[in-house]
Design an enzyme around this catalytic site. Structure first.
Site, PDB file in Angstrom:
ATOM      1  CG  HIS A 116      -3.144   3.112   2.252  1.00 33.49           C
ATOM      2  ND1 HIS A 116      -3.607   2.812   0.996  1.00 33.49           N
ATOM      3  CD2 HIS A 116      -3.296   1.984   2.997  1.00 33.49           C
ATOM      4  CE1 HIS A 116      -3.997   1.547   0.975  1.00 33.49           C
ATOM      5  NE2 HIS A 116      -3.830   1.033   2.175  1.00 33.49           N
ATOM      6  CG  ASN A 134      -6.477  -1.292   1.353  1.00 34.23           C
ATOM      7  OD1 ASN A 134      -5.809  -0.869   0.410  1.00 34.23           O
ATOM      8  ND2 ASN A 134      -5.943  -1.808   2.437  1.00 34.23           N
ATOM      9  CB  CYS A 137      -0.956   0.002   1.181  1.00 33.12           C
ATOM     10  SG  CYS A 137      -1.948  -1.487   1.273  1.00 33.12           S
TER      11      CYS A 137
HETATM   12  N1  ACO Z   1     -18.274  -8.587   9.856  1.00 30.82           N
HETATM   13  C1  ACO Z   1     -18.611  -8.893  11.129  1.00 30.82           C
HETATM   14  N2  ACO Z   1     -17.726  -9.233  12.073  1.00 30.82           N
HETATM   15  C2  ACO Z   1     -16.429  -9.258  11.697  1.00 30.82           C
HETATM   16  C3  ACO Z   1     -15.996  -8.957  10.404  1.00 30.82           C
HETATM   17  C4  ACO Z   1     -16.980  -8.612   9.461  1.00 30.82           C
HETATM   18  N3  ACO Z   1     -16.688  -8.300   8.179  1.00 30.82           N
HETATM   19  N4  ACO Z   1     -14.656  -9.080  10.356  1.00 30.82           N
HETATM   20  C5  ACO Z   1     -14.245  -9.443  11.574  1.00 30.82           C
HETATM   21  N5  ACO Z   1     -15.323  -9.578  12.387  1.00 30.82           N
HETATM   22  C6  ACO Z   1     -15.361  -9.975  13.782  1.00 30.82           C
HETATM   23  C7  ACO Z   1     -14.178 -10.823  14.173  1.00 30.82           C
HETATM   24  O1  ACO Z   1     -14.390 -12.172  13.802  1.00 30.82           O
HETATM   25  C8  ACO Z   1     -14.179 -10.640  15.686  1.00 30.82           C
HETATM   26  O2  ACO Z   1     -15.159 -11.497  16.226  1.00 30.82           O
HETATM   27  P1  ACO Z   1     -14.880 -12.257  17.629  1.00 30.82           P
HETATM   28  O3  ACO Z   1     -14.733 -11.158  18.634  1.00 30.82           O
HETATM   29  O4  ACO Z   1     -16.109 -13.066  17.785  1.00 30.82           O
HETATM   30  O5  ACO Z   1     -13.628 -13.048  17.419  1.00 30.82           O
HETATM   31  C9  ACO Z   1     -14.643  -9.200  15.842  1.00 30.82           C
HETATM   32  O6  ACO Z   1     -15.271  -8.823  14.605  1.00 30.82           O
HETATM   33  C10 ACO Z   1     -13.543  -8.211  16.148  1.00 30.82           C
HETATM   34  O7  ACO Z   1     -12.450  -8.483  15.241  1.00 30.82           O
HETATM   35  P2  ACO Z   1     -11.198  -7.538  15.141  1.00 30.82           P
HETATM   36  O8  ACO Z   1     -10.207  -8.123  14.207  1.00 30.82           O
HETATM   37  O9  ACO Z   1     -10.767  -7.191  16.529  1.00 30.82           O
HETATM   38  O10 ACO Z   1     -11.879  -6.252  14.476  1.00 30.82           O
HETATM   39  P3  ACO Z   1     -11.240  -4.866  14.265  1.00 30.82           P
HETATM   40  O11 ACO Z   1     -12.061  -3.846  14.919  1.00 30.82           O
HETATM   41  O12 ACO Z   1      -9.765  -4.851  14.512  1.00 30.82           O
HETATM   42  O13 ACO Z   1     -11.448  -4.623  12.696  1.00 30.82           O
HETATM   43  C11 ACO Z   1     -10.150  -4.711  10.668  1.00 30.82           C
HETATM   44  C12 ACO Z   1     -10.832  -5.511  11.772  1.00 30.82           C
HETATM   45  C13 ACO Z   1     -11.206  -3.907   9.927  1.00 30.82           C
HETATM   46  C14 ACO Z   1      -9.467  -5.662   9.714  1.00 30.82           C
HETATM   47  C15 ACO Z   1      -9.139  -3.729  11.294  1.00 30.82           C
HETATM   48  O14 ACO Z   1      -8.310  -4.415  12.203  1.00 30.82           O
HETATM   49  C16 ACO Z   1      -8.257  -3.056  10.275  1.00 30.82           C
HETATM   50  O15 ACO Z   1      -8.712  -2.209   9.523  1.00 30.82           O
HETATM   51  N6  ACO Z   1      -6.940  -3.347  10.273  1.00 30.82           N
HETATM   52  C17 ACO Z   1      -5.990  -2.720   9.390  1.00 30.82           C
HETATM   53  C18 ACO Z   1      -6.121  -3.210   8.026  1.00 30.82           C
HETATM   54  C19 ACO Z   1      -5.172  -2.445   7.123  1.00 30.82           C
HETATM   55  O16 ACO Z   1      -4.927  -1.284   7.325  1.00 30.82           O
HETATM   56  N7  ACO Z   1      -4.586  -3.035   6.155  1.00 30.82           N
HETATM   57  C20 ACO Z   1      -3.664  -2.262   5.342  1.00 30.82           C
HETATM   58  C21 ACO Z   1      -2.836  -3.030   4.615  1.00 30.82           C
HETATM   59  S1  ACO Z   1      -3.641  -4.011   3.402  1.00 30.82           S
HETATM   60  C22 ACO Z   1      -2.466  -4.326   2.177  1.00 30.82           C
HETATM   61  O17 ACO Z   1      -1.335  -3.990   2.306  1.00 30.82           O
HETATM   62  C23 ACO Z   1      -2.909  -5.054   0.972  1.00 30.82           C
END
Ligand code: ACO
Length: 329
Positions: free
Chosen positions: A256, A286, A115
Site C-alpha cells: 500500500h 495515498n 487501505c
Molecule cells: N507540512 C509541514 N509541516 C507539517 C505538515 C505539512 N504538510 N504536516 C504536519 N506537519 C508538522 C506537524 O504539525 C508537526 O509540527 P510541530 O512539531 O510543530 O507540532 C511536525 O510536522 C511533525 O509532525 P508529525 O506528525 O510528527 O510528522 P510525521 O513525520 O509523523 O509525518 C505523516 C506525518 C506524514 C502523517 C506520517 O505520520 C504518516 O505518514 N503517517 C501514516 C499515515 C498513513 O499511513 N495512513 C494510512 C492510512 S490512510 C487511510 O486509511 C485512508
C-alpha cells in the site's frame, strides 16, 4: 478432484486527469515541497472532477481489466469492490459499477477495509473461486479521498489522491495465482484513523477544528506510521510462510502506498533491496483501496514481475486492518 486456484487474468487502472502538485499545497496551507517530499515522498496526486465519483473511476478501471483479460463484462459472475468513499450508502458502489459496465450475470457487493480493502476483496473472491462457486470474478479498489479530505489540515491534505484499480481473477486447475492470503483487524485501535458517517462523537468533533464537516479523514499519523511499518513486515512474512515460499523466492513486494518512509522502513526490516519493492507513491499519493491494484497494474505493465514469478501484495489501513496475498503471476 484437483484443487482450484484463482489466477490473474487481467488488470486495469484509471486515474483522473487533474494533478495536484506540491506547489498547490504550498499555496493553500503552511507547508513546503521540501517537507512533503522528505516526510511523505509524494510529489503529485490526482483529483476527480466534482461530478466524478468512485463508481465512475471503478467502472473505467474494470473495463480496462476486462480488456486486458480478453473478457466481456458478461463473463463476470462476481464483483467485489473495496472503497471508503462510495458516493451512496445504497446502491452499493459495486452495483453501480455492475450497471455501468453491463455485467448482468454478476453478484456484486462492497467491502470496507480502508487501505487494506482490495486485499480483503481479493481474498474473498479467491475463496469463491477455490470453492468452485464462481469461475470469473472482478475485484476493484476505487476511492475518491479528495472528496473526504479537509484541505485546511496540512497534516492530512497533502497525503491523499483519487484513483481506481481492478483485477480479473479466473479459475485454474494449475497451482498458480493466489497461493496464500493473510487478513487481520484490530478494531480496538480503530480510533487512530477515523472518517465520520452518521455519527460524530465529541472526540471526533474536537479533532476536526478546521470546519464542521466531520466526514473528513483524521488520523494519529505517528500511531498509524508505527502500525504500518510493523504490519507490512509481519503480514509479508506470514503470507510467505503460509504459502510455503521463502522471502528470497518473492520477486516483488507491492505494498500500500501511504508514505515512502513506511515502505522504506518495512523494506529494510524485510532485508529487501529497493528493486524488489514497488513504489509509485510520488505520482499518486495515498488512494486508499486503489493503491494496491494500481501499483499491481503498473508493476505488471512495466514487466517488474514475469510469468511464473511470485509477488506479494500487502496493505494496512483504517479499522485498523491489514492483509497480504502471495500470488504467482
Ligand atoms: N507540512 C509541514 N509541516 C507539517 C505538515 C505539512 N504538510 N504536516 C504536519 N506537519 C508538522 C506537524 O504539525 C508537526 O509540527 P510541530 O512539531 O510543530 O507540532 C511536525 O510536522 C511533525 O509532525 P508529525 O506528525 O510528527 O510528522 P510525521 O513525520 O509523523 O509525518 C505523516 C506525518 C506524514 C502523517 C506520517 O505520520 C504518516 O505518514 N503517517 C501514516 C499515515 C498513513 O499511513 N495512513 C494510512 C492510512 S490512510 C487511510 O486509511 C485512508
Amino acid at each position: 478432484m484437483s484443487e482450484i486456484y484463482a489466477k490473474i487474468a487481467g488488470v486495469g487502472k484509471y486515474l483522473p486527469e487533474k494533478i495536484l502538485d506540491n506547489a498547490y499545497f504550498e499555496s493553500i496551507v503552511d507547508t513546503s515541497d521540501e517537507w512533503i517530499t522528505k516526510r511523505v515522498g509524494v510529489k503529485e496526486r490526482r483529483m476527480s472532477k466534482p461530478d466524478e465519483f468512485s463508481s465512475d473511476l471503478g467502472a473505467k478501471a474494470a473495463r480496462a481489466a476486462l480488456e486486458n483479460a480478453g473478457m466481456s463484462a458478461e463473463d463476470i459472475e462476481l464483483i467485489i469492490l473495496a472503497s471508503v468513499s462510495p458516493e451512496m450508502y445504497t446502491p452499493s458502489c459495486s452495483c453501480m459499477v455492475q450497471a455501468k459496465i453491463g455485467a448482468k450475470k454478476a453478484a456484486a457487493f462492497d467491502i470496507n477495509a480502508a487501505c487494506s480493502g482490495f486485499i480483503f476483496a481479493a481474498s474473498v473472491a479467491n475463496q469463491f473461486i477455490k470453492s468452485g462457486t464462481y469461475k470469473n470474478a472482478l475485484v476493484i479498489g476505487a476511492d475518491t479521498l479528495t472528496k473526504i479530505t479537509e484541505y485546511k489540515d496540512r497534516a492530512t491534505c497533502v497525503l491523499f489522491g483519487d484513483g481506481a484499480g481492478a483485477m480479473v481473477l479466473t479459475a485454474s486447475g494449475e497451482k498458480t495465482g493466489i497461493l496464500g492470503t493473510v487478513l487481520g483487524s484490530d478494531g480496538a485501535s480503530g480510533n487512530n484513523l477515523t472518517c465520520c458517517g452518521l455519527k460524530a462523537s465529541a472526540e471526533d468533533i474536537e479533532r476536526r477544528p478546521f470546519s464542521d464537516n466531520y466526514r473528513t479523514i483524521w488520523m494519529d499519523g505517528q500511531a498509524v506510521f508505527k502500525f504500518a511499518v510493523k504490519t507490512m513486515e509481519s503480514a509479508t512474512q506470514e503470507v510467505a510462510e503460509k504459502a510455503g515460499v521463502a522471502i528470497d523466492e518473492i520477486s516483488l513486494v507491492i505494498p500500500h502506498q501511504a508514505n515512502k518512509r513506511i515502505i522504506d522502513g518495512a523494506r529494510r526490516r524485510l532485508k529487501l533491496s529497493e528493486d524488489r519493492v514497488f513504489c509509485n507513491v510520488e505520482k499518486y499519493g495515498n488512494m486508499s483501496a486503489a493503491c494496491v491494484p494500481i501499483a499491481l497494474c503498473e508493476a505488471l505493465e512495466q514487466g517488474r514481475v514475469k510469468e511464473g514469478e511470485k509477488l506479494v501484495i500487502v496493505g494496512f489501513g483504517g479499522g485498523l486492518t491489514w492483509g497480504s496475498a502471495l500470488i504467482e503471476v
